[in-house]
Design an enzyme around this catalytic site. Structure first.
Site: not given
Length: 176
Positions: A12, A14, A50
């Protein structure tokens, strides 16, 4: 012209979003190569989120192991991710739970597959996790996987033109 970019960081951090933005800055129709094996329903939902985020201008390809089978000549591709790709070589659901995979043999296979895949002229954006930044696991198989992942990350980083470390959504260029 061949170009290899590696984006690494914690969970997480990025990484995937940054990789996708970078790919779109280089091509209006990039490829997304998903290496994940879908183990359960929660992970399936994550994959669907996603996929929906990327949109229709992406070519989505699913390949759990043999990336060298893919022809992406002259394209920009995000390969997400090295960690899951390594997992697919290291662990198989039907493997004997008592038998530890031979890390050296798995690493040899991964390097060979990587070298074959990146031999083509394309822009490769590899996403990976820095899993060795945490504590040392009490589980011997997990420690072996962490070793494998770390050595594969080093292998890819040594061949990459650029390496970017994501920290809390901020890209930090560490090579290139």
């Amino acid at each position: 012209m061949k170009r290899i970019i590696m984006i690494t960081g914690g969970q997480r951090s990025g990484k995937s979003s940054y990789a996708e933005q970078l790919a779109l800055s280089l091509s209006s129709t990039p490829c997304y190569i998903a290496t994940a094996h879908i183990w359960d329903e929660e992970f399936r939902e994550r994959v669907e989120r996603h996929r929906a985020r990327r949109g229709s201008n992406w070519t989505n390809i699913e390949e759990e192991k043999y990336l060298s089978r893919l022809s992406i000549y002259n394209k920009v591709a995000v390969i997400d991710c090295i960690t899951l790709w390594c997992t697919n070589f290291f662990y198989t659901p039907d493997a004997d739970k008592q038998q530890s995979p031979d890390v050296d043999e798995v690493l040899r296979q991964l390097r060979q597959e990587f070298d074959s895949f990146v031999a083509q002229d394309a822009t490769f954006i590899f996403v990976t996790n820095e899993i060795g930044c945490g504590g040392v696991s009490i589980n011997p198989i997990q420690r072996r996987f962490t070793d494998l992942e770390g050595w594969m990350n080093q292998y890819v980083a040594a061949r990459a033109d650029e390496v970017i470390l994501m920290v809390s959504g901020i890209p930090v260029k560490i090579k290139g």
